[in-house]
Write a protein that holds these residues in place. Sequence first.
Motif, short mmCIF file in Angstrom:
data_model
loop_
_atom_site.label_atom_id
_atom_site.label_comp_id
_atom_site.label_asym_id
_atom_site.label_seq_id
_atom_site.Cartn_x
_atom_site.Cartn_y
_atom_site.Cartn_z
N GLY A 348 39.23 35.01 42.89
CA GLY A 348 39.68 34.39 41.65
C GLY A 348 38.70 34.57 40.51
N ILE A 349 37.41 34.40 40.79
CA ILE A 349 36.38 34.55 39.76
C ILE A 349 36.30 36.00 39.28
N LEU A 350 36.39 36.95 40.21
CA LEU A 350 36.34 38.37 39.83
C LEU A 350 37.53 38.73 38.94
N ILE A 351 38.73 38.32 39.35
CA ILE A 351 39.93 38.71 38.60
C ILE A 351 39.92 38.10 37.20
N VAL A 371 30.52 43.74 38.45
CA VAL A 371 30.43 43.58 39.90
C VAL A 371 29.61 42.35 40.28
N ASP A 372 28.74 41.89 39.37
CA ASP A 372 27.98 40.67 39.65
C ASP A 372 28.90 39.46 39.80
N LEU A 373 30.12 39.55 39.24
CA LEU A 373 31.06 38.45 39.37
C LEU A 373 31.44 38.21 40.83
N VAL A 374 31.43 39.27 41.63
CA VAL A 374 31.73 39.11 43.06
C VAL A 374 30.66 38.24 43.72
#
Length: 432
Positions: A348-351, A371-374
């Motif tokens: 959810g945070i990545l999207i 990619v740090d969002l993952v």
Amino acid sequence: MYRVWTFLTDYSLLLIIGALLALVWANTDPHSYHHFVEYPLFFNDLVGADYAYWKKVYGEGYDTFDAGGASMVVSMHYLVNDMLMAFFFAIAAKEVWEAVILKNGSLRGKKAATPLFATLGGMMGPITIYLGLAYVMGSTTFDAVANGWAIPTATDIAFSYLVGRLVFGAGHPAVRFLLLLAIADDAAGLIILAIFYPSGDLALEWLLVSVFAAVVVFFLANWLPRRMDRHNQSRPNSTWVREKLGFWPYAIAAVFSWYGFAASGLHPSLGLLPIVPTIPHADRAFGIFSAAERYLTDLLNQIEHALKRPVEVVLFFFGLLNAGVEFSSIGDATWLVLAGLLIGKPVGILIMGWVAAKPLGLGIPEGMRIVDLVVIGCVAAIGFTVSLFFAAAAFDPGPTQDAAKMGALFSFAAAIISIIAGRLLRVEKQDT
């Protein structure tokens, strides 16, 4: 390895020790542990947990204490979770405030919107996973656990912040991004708790007390002295306020602000947040507890460093009073909560973070990658304290509630997953 050990000893060792002691105690003598957690420190009619609720959760032996007809109880649990943890959240808010307001802040302007979009994704993702899997498991399971949909939406600010520092380093903009996301997540979560799992009537008009306290202290102790000194470079009035009054005006305002949150029905641990922006701050930020900030003379940094050791002790008791769950409680709700946190949060945070940063053009802080969002999503999957609150509110005491609490506790596995994800995705630590 030396840096990791230094980090643990300086910031999280007491917290980890408290959590481990709680696990051992709760699984060897759960009766005495439970009574320790809910031990009443004093009875009154002003602050604390409702007496009827405390009597229920304390259980057998409550009548050995003389309440004297008081309607509220300040227990060990209430003291730490609702009162003392407010200082930790205030420190976290200080970092976010500096990141947003200072010229070199990594969350200035429109970039502050991206963490808020990511927060939305970090709540919708877990809800979808939790309810979706519960539906697949059958109507019996779904009916039993559906009311706990909000449990995996939570992000534990304390542990997530500590793990975030370990993975990214103290100076990485992802840490401030994570802090804003975690605070927004918990704020939204507490609103959900109040609306969907009310323990009493909301009285949001009490928040005016917090607003009034913040406005008054900013005007009298910050804005007015600076206004009076606007044509005098020696700044006598500002200097007098700083040297003679120090932090006391803000401490008094903090008491009123905390009470406003407590009386409003929202969680009082966030009650100091309105006061943080009113305190005089430096022109730039070096990172939370940074050695460089010891040389800054602004009041906000002085208060932060004065709170460092006391907050470490508070974190020990926080772990001790919240991590005590019996391992025999594992059930369907455990795996649903874990799936919501460990899968729903990162996805959810990545999207939503990507949607905000790219299609909407809001961007991300300089020095961060998409990619740090993952990795941020993995760190934010540590639900713990607010997840425990949700579990207690969503279900009556019994097997389902205990199983849900185990899921919240097992979300600590996200710390290991975060470290692995950081290595695989080549996160470059920034310690300054």
